[in-house]
Design a protein around this motif. Structure first.
Motif, PDB file in Angstrom:
ATOM      1  N   ARG A   1     -29.343 -30.814 -19.761  1.00 16.60           N
ATOM      2  CA  ARG A   1     -30.679 -30.421 -19.280  1.00 16.60           C
ATOM      3  C   ARG A   1     -30.603 -29.811 -17.885  1.00 16.60           C
ATOM      4  O   ARG A   1     -29.686 -30.124 -17.106  1.00 16.60           O
ATOM      5  CB  ARG A   1     -31.604 -31.652 -19.263  1.00 16.60           C
ATOM      6  CG  ARG A   1     -31.211 -32.694 -18.245  1.00 16.60           C
ATOM      7  CD  ARG A   1     -31.989 -33.983 -18.414  1.00 16.60           C
ATOM      8  NE  ARG A   1     -31.568 -35.000 -17.455  1.00 16.60           N
ATOM      9  CZ  ARG A   1     -30.497 -35.762 -17.592  1.00 16.60           C
ATOM     10  NH1 ARG A   1     -29.725 -35.627 -18.669  1.00 16.60           N
ATOM     11  NH2 ARG A   1     -30.190 -36.653 -16.671  1.00 16.60           N
ATOM     12  N   SER A   2     -31.615 -28.986 -17.588  1.00 15.78           N
ATOM     13  CA  SER A   2     -31.653 -28.465 -16.215  1.00 15.78           C
ATOM     14  C   SER A   2     -32.487 -29.378 -15.310  1.00 15.78           C
ATOM     15  O   SER A   2     -32.326 -29.363 -14.099  1.00 15.78           O
ATOM     16  CB  SER A   2     -32.169 -27.029 -16.186  1.00 15.78           C
ATOM     17  OG  SER A   2     -33.490 -26.990 -16.624  1.00 15.78           O
ATOM     18  N   PHE A   3     -33.379 -30.163 -15.905  1.00 15.24           N
ATOM     19  CA  PHE A   3     -34.203 -31.076 -15.097  1.00 15.24           C
ATOM     20  C   PHE A   3     -33.355 -32.280 -14.692  1.00 15.24           C
ATOM     21  O   PHE A   3     -33.280 -33.283 -15.396  1.00 15.24           O
ATOM     22  CB  PHE A   3     -35.434 -31.531 -15.900  1.00 15.24           C
ATOM     23  CG  PHE A   3     -36.482 -32.197 -15.046  1.00 15.24           C
ATOM     24  CD1 PHE A   3     -37.472 -31.461 -14.425  1.00 15.24           C
ATOM     25  CD2 PHE A   3     -36.465 -33.570 -14.840  1.00 15.24           C
ATOM     26  CE1 PHE A   3     -38.431 -32.073 -13.622  1.00 15.24           C
ATOM     27  CE2 PHE A   3     -37.406 -34.198 -14.038  1.00 15.24           C
ATOM     28  CZ  PHE A   3     -38.398 -33.442 -13.432  1.00 15.24           C
ATOM     29  N   ARG A   4     -32.677 -32.135 -13.583  1.00 21.34           N
ATOM     30  CA  ARG A   4     -31.738 -33.160 -13.130  1.00 21.34           C
ATOM     31  C   ARG A   4     -31.992 -33.419 -11.648  1.00 21.34           C
ATOM     32  O   ARG A   4     -31.623 -32.615 -10.791  1.00 21.34           O
ATOM     33  CB  ARG A   4     -30.326 -32.627 -13.326  1.00 21.34           C
ATOM     34  CG  ARG A   4     -29.368 -33.667 -13.656  1.00 21.34           C
ATOM     35  CD  ARG A   4     -28.003 -33.233 -14.076  1.00 21.34           C
ATOM     36  NE  ARG A   4     -27.528 -34.254 -14.964  1.00 21.34           N
ATOM     37  CZ  ARG A   4     -27.184 -34.082 -16.222  1.00 21.34           C
ATOM     38  NH1 ARG A   4     -27.202 -32.896 -16.756  1.00 21.34           N
ATOM     39  NH2 ARG A   4     -26.800 -35.093 -16.945  1.00 21.34           N
ATOM     40  N   THR A   5     -32.644 -34.539 -11.333  1.00 18.38           N
ATOM     41  CA  THR A   5     -33.034 -34.765  -9.937  1.00 18.38           C
ATOM     42  C   THR A   5     -31.819 -34.947  -9.033  1.00 18.38           C
ATOM     43  O   THR A   5     -31.913 -34.689  -7.839  1.00 18.38           O
ATOM     44  CB  THR A   5     -33.971 -35.979  -9.800  1.00 18.38           C
ATOM     45  OG1 THR A   5     -33.360 -37.108 -10.406  1.00 18.38           O
ATOM     46  CG2 THR A   5     -35.309 -35.711 -10.458  1.00 18.38           C
ATOM     47  N   SER A   6     -30.690 -35.378  -9.598  1.00 16.13           N
ATOM     48  CA  SER A   6     -29.482 -35.488  -8.768  1.00 16.13           C
ATOM     49  C   SER A   6     -29.127 -34.135  -8.147  1.00 16.13           C
ATOM     50  O   SER A   6     -28.594 -34.075  -7.046  1.00 16.13           O
ATOM     51  CB  SER A   6     -28.297 -35.977  -9.597  1.00 16.13           C
ATOM     52  OG  SER A   6     -28.580 -37.213 -10.186  1.00 16.13           O
ATOM     53  N   HIS A   7     -29.411 -33.042  -8.864  1.00 17.10           N
ATOM     54  CA  HIS A   7     -29.136 -31.702  -8.328  1.00 17.10           C
ATOM     55  C   HIS A   7     -30.308 -31.172  -7.513  1.00 17.10           C
ATOM     56  O   HIS A   7     -30.133 -30.489  -6.517  1.00 17.10           O
ATOM     57  CB  HIS A   7     -28.878 -30.698  -9.464  1.00 17.10           C
ATOM     58  CG  HIS A   7     -27.694 -31.037 -10.300  1.00 17.10           C
ATOM     59  ND1 HIS A   7     -27.401 -30.380 -11.479  1.00 17.10           N
ATOM     60  CD2 HIS A   7     -26.733 -31.972 -10.140  1.00 17.10           C
ATOM     61  CE1 HIS A   7     -26.302 -30.899 -12.007  1.00 17.10           C
ATOM     62  NE2 HIS A   7     -25.881 -31.871 -11.216  1.00 17.10           N
ATOM     63  N   MET A   8     -31.512 -31.480  -7.991  1.00 18.21           N
ATOM     64  CA  MET A   8     -32.697 -30.860  -7.390  1.00 18.21           C
ATOM     65  C   MET A   8     -33.159 -31.563  -6.118  1.00 18.21           C
ATOM     66  O   MET A   8     -33.647 -30.933  -5.198  1.00 18.21           O
ATOM     67  CB  MET A   8     -33.868 -30.935  -8.391  1.00 18.21           C
ATOM     68  CG  MET A   8     -33.647 -30.221  -9.704  1.00 18.21           C
ATOM     69  SD  MET A   8     -34.501 -31.073 -11.083  1.00 18.21           S
ATOM     70  CE  MET A   8     -36.199 -30.820 -10.704  1.00 18.21           C
TER      71      MET A   8
END
Ligand SMILES: O=P(O)(O)O[C@@H]1[C@@H](OP(=O)(O)O)[C@H](OP(=O)(O)O)[C@H](O)[C@H](OP(=O)(O)O)[C@H]1OP(=O)(O)O
Length: 431
Positions: free
Chosen positions: A355-362
């Protein structure tokens, strides 16, 4: 890349992650920037305005987290058994040093996060984040009234004044919760989502589901306690202990030994699910509550564009706005970033692995959305978005530095509607 000082699971820490983990080169040099990533289409392009919407820096856990961590610590201290060195370390050396009064306050590392970000922005955009513009009052600061945000704002300013050795002048900031804590003020969001357990049923289901149960069993095995002794809240508390020790003290804490990479991915997903349903695409009101911040940014861009067009100095060259994960995530969602084709649910952990919804990255500490307006000559204005200092493309547009006009066309519906008061009214007529 792995080092004994850095836990193997640091990239799964969600909103409790270090900014350095999303820009690994900063581990080597915290002031490093790479201006070549900006790549304007022509040499003529010059930056005329920057809006930076920034999450506060590294903070202590909130009181609720501290309570859960203490509870889990006591269980491990009194009930766990085994000869592993990490367990002995927890039981004999580690002490519960978090206290209730810390309640989410900015830590020393958090001050540095913002100071260093300020210095990097001055290197990335030297004509905008400059001593002259700061002294001229052309850099404006707005913050959430929360202690950690105000202190982050002070740190950002200190980063600049220390850089330029400014000792003869102080610079104002304004606290504005209507803008930076809109989520608290949006009645419809508060009642329909924030205070409504049925808005997060998927989160609850995943917490009780088979993937999470397996993680809990593995923790129980490592501690040699009965499976029934380990709950989801304890699992989360253990993960926080590992994450906070790393974020605040830069240590690879013995608590991290309770998780392998597979476990960390499951706990990461549980947290992403919560963010998705409370701040992201799960409910429309989550993102619509940020309409006020959206309009604030675009009206400033318009003003900068028109001042520039009429040959005047842009009066607000740089706007620095400091808030929360709850400030940035809804806005990123409103703009359409990190939208996957499928909704995140309790049953699609496996298929959402990429997934692109990844809070670790965002959304690590000091996460930031930068909007940079360029004048490329001949009345050509362009707008570049960057997330965490990396160029991103507005979803639906192809150019990473599109014409400002095309961006406005793309967000036409939001620009013409998306009225905070209307969106946040509780008994709103269906559109
Ligand atoms: O850390 P938690 O779980 O207590 O949640 C924080 C919230 O506390 P609460 O749930 O209201 O007790 C906390 O709420 P408040 O600002 O304290 O009302 C924030 O939303 C915080 O986000 P950030 O770290 O400021 O960007 C929230 O942190 P994140 O979920 O963004 O990490």
């Amino acid at each position: 890349e792995d080092s004994p000082d850095i836990p193997a699971i640091t990239k799964y820490f969600n909103t409790k992650g270090r900014y350095e983990e999303v820009n690994l080169y900063l581990r080597e040099d915290i002031l490093a920037v790479n201006r070549s990533i900006l790549q304007p289409p022509s040499a003529q392009c010059r930056e005329i305005h920057l809006t930076a919407i920034i999450r506060h820096g590294t903070r202590y856990p909130t009181t609720k987290n501290i309570k859960d961590m203490l509870h889990f610590y006591n269980i491990v201290r009194h009930n766990a058994s085994g000869e592993e060195s990490w367990l002995r370390e927890i039981q004999t050396h580690w002490t519960m040093w978090y206290t209730d009064d810390m309640d989410g306050r900015l830590v020393r590392k958090g001050q540095d996060d913002l100071k260093h970000l300020a210095v990097r922005l001055s290197k990335l955009f030297p004509s905008l984040v400059s001593e002259e513009k700061l002294r001229g009052g052309l850099i404006k600061f707005t913050t959430s009234s929360k202690h950690r945000c105000v202190n982050s704002t002070l740190s950002f300013k200190a980063g600049l004044t220390e850089l330029w050795n400014i000792t003869d002048k102080e610079f104002d900031h304004a606290a504005n919760d209507a803008l930076m804590r809109f989520f608290d003020k949006c009645t419809r969001f508060v009642l329909e989502v924030d205070n409504n357990p049925s808005a997060v049923v998927e989160v609850e289901k995943f917490q009780q589901g088979p993937e999470m149960r397996r993680v809990q069993e593995k923790i129980a095995d490592r501690l040699r306690v009965p499976y029934s002794n380990i709950t989801y809240v304890m699992t989360e508390a253990a993960f926080y202990l590992c994450a906070y020790e790393f974020a605040i003290k830069a240590v690879n804490s013995p608590w991290c030994q309770l998780f392998d990479e597979e476990d960390a991915k499951v706990v990461e997903y549980a947290s992403d699910l919560r963010e998705f349903w409370k701040r992201g695409y799960g409910h429309d009101i989550n993102s619509r509550s940020s309409c006020i911040l959206f309009h604030d940014a675009f009206s400033r861009l318009d003003k900068a564009a028109s001042e520039n067009q009429s040959g005047k100095q842009v009066t607000e060259a740089v706007t620095v706005q400091i808030g929360h994960a709850d400030t940035l995530l809804p806005l990123l969602t409103l703009l359409g970033f990190f939208k996957d084709s499928d909704v995140l649910t309790s049953t699609n952990y496996a298929t959402q692995a990429n997934r692109s919804f990844r809070t670790s990255h965002m959304m690590p500490y000091a996460a930031n959305l930068l909007l940079v307006l360029y004048d490329c000559g001949g009345a050509e204005l362009r707008l570049q978005p960057l997330l965490n200092e990396k160029p991103v493309t507005f979803p639906g547009l192809t150019d990473s530095m599109p014409l400002y006009q095309d961006v406005k066309e793309h967000y036409k519906e939001l620009l013409e509607g998306c009225d905070f008061e209307t969106e946040c009214e509780l008994f709103r007529n269906p559109a």
